[in-house]
Design a protein around this motif. Structure first.
Motif, mmCIF file in Angstrom:
data_model
loop_
_atom_site.group_PDB
_atom_site.id
_atom_site.type_symbol
_atom_site.label_atom_id
_atom_site.label_comp_id
_atom_site.label_asym_id
_atom_site.label_seq_id
_atom_site.Cartn_x
_atom_site.Cartn_y
_atom_site.Cartn_z
ATOM 1 N N GLY A 82 45.132 8.991 53.083
ATOM 2 C CA GLY A 82 45.729 8.682 51.793
ATOM 3 C C GLY A 82 46.179 7.238 51.708
ATOM 4 N N ASP A 90 58.659 9.503 54.166
ATOM 5 C CA ASP A 90 57.240 9.520 54.494
ATOM 6 C C ASP A 90 56.478 8.550 53.594
ATOM 7 N N SER A 91 55.691 7.690 54.210
ATOM 8 C CA SER A 91 54.950 6.673 53.455
ATOM 9 C C SER A 91 53.926 7.277 52.502
ATOM 10 N N TYR A 92 53.434 8.476 52.826
ATOM 11 C CA TYR A 92 52.422 9.104 51.974
ATOM 12 C C TYR A 92 53.041 9.847 50.795
ATOM 13 N N ASN A 93 54.340 10.087 50.864
ATOM 14 C CA ASN A 93 54.984 10.899 49.836
ATOM 15 C C ASN A 93 56.376 10.362 49.552
ATOM 16 N N PRO A 129 59.834 9.455 47.670
ATOM 17 C CA PRO A 129 60.640 10.172 46.677
ATOM 18 C C PRO A 129 60.611 9.461 45.337
ATOM 19 N N SER A 130 60.914 10.188 44.279
ATOM 20 C CA SER A 130 60.983 9.578 42.953
ATOM 21 C C SER A 130 62.267 8.773 42.819
#
Length: 342
Positions: A24, A289-292, A294-295
């Motif tokens: 990703g 996590d760099s792939y996910n 937070p908003s």
């Protein structure tokens, strides 16, 4: 221009870098802004994984092949006074190679992995001199001796023909500093320069870097996770969290008037030599996590002063809280001027 009217030698605006991997897209930098004034020192601090090293690699165009600068500018004032945007140069271009090393040098984290074990100290320093200074062999040997003496290596004329594995960790770091200074750069980037060194040697290396910065009027960018290191080394501190600068201020203001909850958390996690004994405070959780990501505010899942949906849904804009002190936090918003997360 800076607040005191001096011109910045490097001015980074809205720098965004992503790594495109099979798993990703990793958004390593999410809008980094900072400036390095001529002859001044700045510190970039934060936990591991906050993007400090990626920022320095982006400035020098040393990013991995999977990485790409997706947005932003890196304005650099060259020796002849012209200002160029480094993001417009290809990493292997002649223009970038002349700037990298010739005008901007770097001291890397671990000298043993950055220096060649199969080339002598002289060979490695002389390569820089031949490339950027255009001198002959005799001049290169004389200059190498001068540089090694300058950084405090005894018997320099003899030791320059030795290999780096014959040097201690502290001496290898001094060799790295000599290499960085060889082409007489105007900007020095030091990325965790005391990693893996014992405390006594750390102090010696930091004192040496500070002395070189002042003696040669270098513009210094010091990258570290240790706030104690920047206290005596820099003029301005930039605190990074997950690819963004969340606070920047003069060094003493960061220590005595920290505004961002993350900066306060970093300061509280420093062990105290005085006062009552107790557990060292820590920031709960980990870097996201760099792939996910937070908003909203990237720090809100760990923040002790989280104020609800405004933090969870919106990205805080950078606000000036004093003449030279800026912070990216909703705690200092007088009006609900927010940027929606895309």
């Amino acid at each position: 221009m800076t607040e005191n009217g001096s011109k910045n030698i490097i001015d980074v605006k809205d720098l965004q870098v992503s790594f495109f991997t099979d798993s990703g897209v990793v958004r390593a930098l999410n809008g980094v802004n900072f400036a390095i004034p001529q002859g001044k020192a700045i510190g970039v601090v934060g936990e591991s994984g906050c993007g400090k090293t990626v920022t320095s690699y982006a400035v020098l165009q040393l990013l991995a092949k999977t990485a790409k600068i997706t947005q932003g500018t890196i304005q650099f004032q060259k020796r002849d006074g012209t200002v160029v945007d480094l993001t417009q140069y290809k990493p292997g271009s002649n223009e970038m190679r002349r700037i990298r090393g010739g005008e901007i040098s770097m001291i890397f984290q671990e000298p043993m992995s950055s220096l060649s074990p199969v080339h002598t100290v002289y060979d490695q320093i002389a390569e820089n001199l031949f490339l950027h200074k255009g001198i002959n062999e005799k001049q290169a040997r004389e200059r190498t001796v001068e540089l090694l003496q300058l950084v405090g290596i005894p018997k320099a004329a003899e030791r320059m023909d030795e290999y780096t594995f014959q040097f201690s960790g502290g001496m290898r770091q001094r060799v790295m500093i000599a290499m960085a200074l060889a082409p007489e750069p105007r900007v020095l980037i030091a990325d965790e320069p005391t990693t893996a060194l014992d405390v006594t040697i750390q102090a010696q290396v930091l004192q040496l870097i500070k002395r070189m910065q002042e003696e040669f009027n270098l513009s210094l960018m010091l990258i570290t996770h240790d706030l104690g290191v920047v206290a005596h080394m820099v003029d301005q501190v930039y605190v990074m969290y997950r690819g963004r600068v969340v606070e920047d201020a003069p060094v003493m203001e960061v220590f005595y008037e920290p505004r961002h909850p993350y900066t306060r958390g970093l300061l509280n996690s420093i062990p105290k030599l005085r006062g009552p004994r107790g557990k060292v405070a820590s920031i709960p959780g980990t870097v996201p996590d760099s792939y996910n990501l937070p908003s909203g505010c990237l720090f809100h899942p760990r923040c002790s002063q989280y104020i609800g949906e405004v933090c969870r849904q919106n990205v805080p804009q950078t606000r000036a809280v004093s003449a030279n002190h800026r912070v990216s936090c909703f705690l200092y918003d007088e009006t609900p001027d927010v940027q929606k997360e895309v």
